[in-house]
Write a protein that holds these residues in place. Structure first.
Motif, PDB file in Angstrom:
ATOM      1  N   ARG A  84      28.069 -39.420  -7.837  1.00 45.96           N
ATOM      2  CA  ARG A  84      28.355 -40.387  -6.773  1.00 45.96           C
ATOM      3  C   ARG A  84      28.662 -39.681  -5.455  1.00 45.96           C
ATOM      4  O   ARG A  84      28.151 -40.061  -4.391  1.00 45.96           O
ATOM      5  CB  ARG A  84      29.536 -41.284  -7.177  1.00 45.96           C
ATOM      6  CG  ARG A  84      29.764 -42.454  -6.221  1.00 45.96           C
ATOM      7  CD  ARG A  84      31.151 -43.053  -6.376  1.00 45.96           C
ATOM      8  NE  ARG A  84      32.182 -42.150  -5.874  1.00 45.96           N
ATOM      9  CZ  ARG A  84      32.486 -42.001  -4.582  1.00 45.96           C
ATOM     10  NH1 ARG A  84      31.837 -42.678  -3.654  1.00 45.96           N
ATOM     11  NH2 ARG A  84      33.439 -41.163  -4.211  1.00 45.96           N
ATOM     12  N   GLN A  85      29.475 -38.645  -5.490  1.00 44.10           N
ATOM     13  CA  GLN A  85      29.817 -37.914  -4.271  1.00 44.10           C
ATOM     14  C   GLN A  85      28.586 -37.255  -3.652  1.00 44.10           C
ATOM     15  O   GLN A  85      28.405 -37.272  -2.427  1.00 44.10           O
ATOM     16  CB  GLN A  85      30.888 -36.867  -4.570  1.00 44.10           C
ATOM     17  CG  GLN A  85      32.258 -37.451  -4.883  1.00 44.10           C
ATOM     18  CD  GLN A  85      33.283 -36.375  -5.175  1.00 44.10           C
ATOM     19  OE1 GLN A  85      33.088 -35.211  -4.868  1.00 44.10           O
ATOM     20  NE2 GLN A  85      34.406 -36.776  -5.778  1.00 44.10           N
ATOM     21  N   ALA A  86      27.730 -36.702  -4.497  1.00 44.16           N
ATOM     22  CA  ALA A  86      26.496 -36.100  -3.988  1.00 44.16           C
ATOM     23  C   ALA A  86      25.620 -37.159  -3.332  1.00 44.16           C
ATOM     24  O   ALA A  86      24.995 -36.917  -2.286  1.00 44.16           O
ATOM     25  CB  ALA A  86      25.741 -35.408  -5.116  1.00 44.16           C
ATOM     26  N   ALA A  87      25.567 -38.346  -3.936  1.00 41.97           N
ATOM     27  CA  ALA A  87      24.768 -39.425  -3.373  1.00 41.97           C
ATOM     28  C   ALA A  87      25.301 -39.874  -2.019  1.00 41.97           C
ATOM     29  O   ALA A  87      24.528 -40.145  -1.093  1.00 41.97           O
ATOM     30  CB  ALA A  87      24.728 -40.604  -4.342  1.00 41.97           C
ATOM     31  N   VAL A  88      26.617 -39.962  -1.880  1.00 42.43           N
ATOM     32  CA  VAL A  88      27.207 -40.356  -0.597  1.00 42.43           C
ATOM     33  C   VAL A  88      26.870 -39.332   0.480  1.00 42.43           C
ATOM     34  O   VAL A  88      26.523 -39.695   1.623  1.00 42.43           O
ATOM     35  CB  VAL A  88      28.726 -40.561  -0.738  1.00 42.43           C
ATOM     36  CG1 VAL A  88      29.390 -40.689   0.634  1.00 42.43           C
ATOM     37  CG2 VAL A  88      29.019 -41.805  -1.570  1.00 42.43           C
ATOM     38  N   ARG A  89      26.957 -38.040   0.136  1.00 43.42           N
ATOM     39  CA  ARG A  89      26.569 -37.006   1.114  1.00 43.42           C
ATOM     40  C   ARG A  89      25.116 -37.182   1.526  1.00 43.42           C
ATOM     41  O   ARG A  89      24.776 -37.097   2.717  1.00 43.42           O
ATOM     42  CB  ARG A  89      26.792 -35.612   0.525  1.00 43.42           C
ATOM     43  CG  ARG A  89      28.247 -35.186   0.426  1.00 43.42           C
ATOM     44  CD  ARG A  89      28.381 -33.700   0.172  1.00 43.42           C
ATOM     45  NE  ARG A  89      27.801 -33.305  -1.110  1.00 43.42           N
ATOM     46  CZ  ARG A  89      28.463 -33.302  -2.259  1.00 43.42           C
ATOM     47  NH1 ARG A  89      29.732 -33.690  -2.304  1.00 43.42           N
ATOM     48  NH2 ARG A  89      27.869 -32.911  -3.371  1.00 43.42           N
ATOM     49  N   ALA A  90      24.253 -37.418   0.544  1.00 41.34           N
ATOM     50  CA  ALA A  90      22.834 -37.602   0.848  1.00 41.34           C
ATOM     51  C   ALA A  90      22.603 -38.863   1.673  1.00 41.34           C
ATOM     52  O   ALA A  90      21.774 -38.873   2.590  1.00 41.34           O
ATOM     53  CB  ALA A  90      22.029 -37.652  -0.450  1.00 41.34           C
ATOM     54  N   TRP A  91      23.329 -39.941   1.354  1.00 45.41           N
ATOM     55  CA  TRP A  91      23.213 -41.173   2.138  1.00 45.41           C
ATOM     56  C   TRP A  91      23.583 -40.938   3.599  1.00 45.41           C
ATOM     57  O   TRP A  91      22.917 -41.446   4.515  1.00 45.41           O
ATOM     58  CB  TRP A  91      24.113 -42.263   1.557  1.00 45.41           C
ATOM     59  CG  TRP A  91      23.402 -43.262   0.698  1.00 45.41           C
ATOM     60  CD1 TRP A  91      23.459 -43.389  -0.657  1.00 45.41           C
ATOM     61  CD2 TRP A  91      22.518 -44.297   1.166  1.00 45.41           C
ATOM     62  NE1 TRP A  91      22.667 -44.428  -1.068  1.00 45.41           N
ATOM     63  CE2 TRP A  91      22.082 -45.010   0.021  1.00 45.41           C
ATOM     64  CE3 TRP A  91      22.053 -44.678   2.417  1.00 45.41           C
ATOM     65  CZ2 TRP A  91      21.199 -46.094   0.102  1.00 45.41           C
ATOM     66  CZ3 TRP A  91      21.173 -45.759   2.501  1.00 45.41           C
ATOM     67  CH2 TRP A  91      20.757 -46.444   1.350  1.00 45.41           C
ATOM     68  N   LYS A  92      24.639 -40.178   3.846  1.00 46.33           N
ATOM     69  CA  LYS A  92      25.054 -39.949   5.232  1.00 46.33           C
ATOM     70  C   LYS A  92      23.967 -39.220   6.019  1.00 46.33           C
ATOM     71  O   LYS A  92      23.690 -39.558   7.180  1.00 46.33           O
ATOM     72  CB  LYS A  92      26.364 -39.163   5.249  1.00 46.33           C
ATOM     73  CG  LYS A  92      27.559 -39.979   4.783  1.00 46.33           C
ATOM     74  CD  LYS A  92      28.847 -39.154   4.737  1.00 46.33           C
ATOM     75  CE  LYS A  92      30.027 -40.007   4.302  1.00 46.33           C
ATOM     76  NZ  LYS A  92      31.279 -39.224   4.197  1.00 46.33           N
ATOM     77  N   ARG A  93      23.330 -38.247   5.381  1.00 46.36           N
ATOM     78  CA  ARG A  93      22.229 -37.550   6.054  1.00 46.36           C
ATOM     79  C   ARG A  93      21.027 -38.478   6.226  1.00 46.36           C
ATOM     80  O   ARG A  93      20.373 -38.475   7.281  1.00 46.36           O
ATOM     81  CB  ARG A  93      21.833 -36.304   5.256  1.00 46.36           C
ATOM     82  CG  ARG A  93      20.577 -35.603   5.759  1.00 46.36           C
ATOM     83  CD  ARG A  93      20.719 -35.133   7.204  1.00 46.36           C
ATOM     84  NE  ARG A  93      19.471 -34.512   7.669  1.00 46.36           N
ATOM     85  CZ  ARG A  93      19.099 -34.436   8.934  1.00 46.36           C
ATOM     86  NH1 ARG A  93      19.887 -34.932   9.898  1.00 46.36           N
ATOM     87  NH2 ARG A  93      17.967 -33.866   9.265  1.00 46.36           N
ATOM     88  N   ALA A  94      20.749 -39.315   5.208  1.00 43.12           N
ATOM     89  CA  ALA A  94      19.628 -40.241   5.307  1.00 43.12           C
ATOM     90  C   ALA A  94      19.844 -41.255   6.430  1.00 43.12           C
ATOM     91  O   ALA A  94      18.895 -41.620   7.145  1.00 43.12           O
ATOM     92  CB  ALA A  94      19.424 -40.951   3.976  1.00 43.12           C
ATOM     93  N   ILE A  95      21.069 -41.724   6.594  1.00 42.75           N
ATOM     94  CA  ILE A  95      21.365 -42.644   7.693  1.00 42.75           C
ATOM     95  C   ILE A  95      21.109 -41.969   9.035  1.00 42.75           C
ATOM     96  O   ILE A  95      20.527 -42.571   9.949  1.00 42.75           O
ATOM     97  CB  ILE A  95      22.822 -43.150   7.589  1.00 42.75           C
ATOM     98  CG1 ILE A  95      22.994 -44.040   6.353  1.00 42.75           C
ATOM     99  CG2 ILE A  95      23.219 -43.928   8.850  1.00 42.75           C
ATOM    100  CD1 ILE A  95      24.440 -44.361   6.022  1.00 42.75           C
ATOM    101  N   GLN A  96      21.520 -40.717   9.161  1.00 39.28           N
ATOM    102  CA  GLN A  96      21.273 -39.996  10.409  1.00 39.28           C
ATOM    103  C   GLN A  96      19.779 -39.842  10.670  1.00 39.28           C
ATOM    104  O   GLN A  96      19.315 -39.966  11.810  1.00 39.28           O
ATOM    105  CB  GLN A  96      21.939 -38.618  10.372  1.00 39.28           C
ATOM    106  CG  GLN A  96      21.838 -37.860  11.691  1.00 39.28           C
ATOM    107  CD  GLN A  96      22.480 -38.621  12.840  1.00 39.28           C
ATOM    108  OE1 GLN A  96      23.653 -38.941  12.781  1.00 39.28           O
ATOM    109  NE2 GLN A  96      21.712 -38.906  13.882  1.00 39.28           N
ATOM    110  N   ILE A  97      19.012 -39.584   9.615  1.00 42.43           N
ATOM    111  CA  ILE A  97      17.555 -39.480   9.766  1.00 42.43           C
ATOM    112  C   ILE A  97      16.980 -40.799  10.262  1.00 42.43           C
ATOM    113  O   ILE A  97      16.137 -40.828  11.168  1.00 42.43           O
ATOM    114  CB  ILE A  97      16.914 -39.052   8.431  1.00 42.43           C
ATOM    115  CG1 ILE A  97      17.209 -37.575   8.162  1.00 42.43           C
ATOM    116  CG2 ILE A  97      15.409 -39.303   8.436  1.00 42.43           C
ATOM    117  CD1 ILE A  97      16.774 -37.095   6.790  1.00 42.43           C
ATOM    118  N   ALA A  98      17.423 -41.916   9.664  1.00 39.95           N
ATOM    119  CA  ALA A  98      16.936 -43.221  10.111  1.00 39.95           C
ATOM    120  C   ALA A  98      17.242 -43.444  11.586  1.00 39.95           C
ATOM    121  O   ALA A  98      16.380 -43.898  12.355  1.00 39.95           O
ATOM    122  CB  ALA A  98      17.556 -44.331   9.259  1.00 39.95           C
ATOM    123  N   VAL A  99      18.458 -43.120  11.990  1.00 40.61           N
ATOM    124  CA  VAL A  99      18.840 -43.278  13.402  1.00 40.61           C
ATOM    125  C   VAL A  99      17.954 -42.424  14.299  1.00 40.61           C
ATOM    126  O   VAL A  99      17.458 -42.885  15.339  1.00 40.61           O
ATOM    127  CB  VAL A  99      20.326 -42.913  13.591  1.00 40.61           C
ATOM    128  CG1 VAL A  99      20.682 -42.853  15.071  1.00 40.61           C
ATOM    129  CG2 VAL A  99      21.219 -43.926  12.877  1.00 40.61           C
TER     130      VAL A  99
END
Length: 291
Positions: A84-99
């Protein structure tokens, strides 16, 4: 309304930077970026650096193609805390990519194990507690879908959880190739979602429950596998007139994304036919000028 293409059938032969040109050549104006090994892989941290993201944004602009959404699939509902923690880290980077791509919509699955649904939901909510401030700070919307073998598979249950998250910017995705796994009640689920249904995945599938549950035979008997297809419209048993009539009834005005998988050798012809069939369904149930 936007008609997009998830070009997954081209992933083995094209880099992420090639996709806007592929989508444009096939007559689509919008691209959905689903999990891809050289971009955001399944269950992994994004592989694209800032330079790649900048190049992709330029390639899309040059091709005249908009990016409708970025779609990560990550283990934000477990099965364990480290995942779960790894996924949250990946989500934060993915959100930045989308932006950085200029994209304001991300869609995803609930994930998590159906045999441990209560625990998976608690993990999902913990992840949302961490990610909601990031989505809100960046102005990115989130669209969620129930998926076969997730902790939520039923469409009505998914709509209820989306509403329970109590955020205007979190909405529901109806996936037509999952019709028979999420309750075989397209009209009811879409009506239940109402204005919360903002995204549709468009592909056909066979009813795995037919023939007294013996359409697909898996061994040993009792295995808990989930089987479905993402086939071309007309190759399965989804009632697309029912789906689009229900969408028209709730005033749908979101994204319809073609997501046929598994026929790489006929990717171009299928993608073109999908576009034509989708346009015909929109014309029939919504009238002209909607795409």
């Amino acid at each position: 309304m936007k008609l997009a293409l998830d070009p997954q059938m081209f992933y083995a032969t094209h880099s992420v930077l090639d996709l806007p040109d592929v989508v444009a050549r096939l007559g689509y104006s919008w691209l959905e970026l689903s999990p891809k090994a050289d971009f955001i892989p399944f269950f992994g941290h994004p592989r694209a650096d800032d330079a790649t993201v900048a190049k992709l944004r330029k390639r899309a602009a040059d091709a005249g193609v908009g990016i409708a959404s970025v779609l990560p699939v990550l283990r934000w509902s477990g099965p364990g805390e480290e995942e779960r923690q790894a996924a949250v880290r990946a989500w934060k980077r993915a959100i930045q990519i989308a932006v950085d791509l200029g994209v304001d919509t991300m869609n995803s699955e609930f994930n998590g194990r159906p045999e441990a649904a209560e625990f998976a939901e608690s993990q999902f909510l913990r992840s949302m507690d961490e990610l909601i401030p990031v989505f809100e700070r960046e102005g990115v919307k989130l669209v969620l879908e129930p998926h076969p073998d997730d902790f939520i598979e039923d469409g009505h249950a998914a709509v209820r959880l989306v509403r329970g998250l109590n955020r205007e910017w979190i909405s529901f995705l109806y996936c037509t190739p999952h019709t028979f796994h999420q309750g075989n009640d397209a009209a009811g689920i879409i009506a239940d979602a109402g204005d919360k249904v903002t995204y549709v995945h468009l592909a056909d599938t066979l009813d795995h429950t037919a023939s007294s549950g013996l359409r697909y035979i898996v061994n040993p008997p009792g295995s808990t596998v989930r089987v479905h297809q993402h086939a071309e419209i007309g190759r399965g048993e989804v009632d697309f007139d029912e789906v689009f009539a229900a969408l028209a009834d709730v005033g749908f005005d979101g994204v319809v994304s073609s997501c046929v998988f598994g026929w790489e050798e006929r990717a171009e012809e299928i993608s073109v036919r999908q576009r034509e069939k989708a346009a015909g369904l929109v014309e029939k149930h919504f009238g002209g000028g909607k795409l």
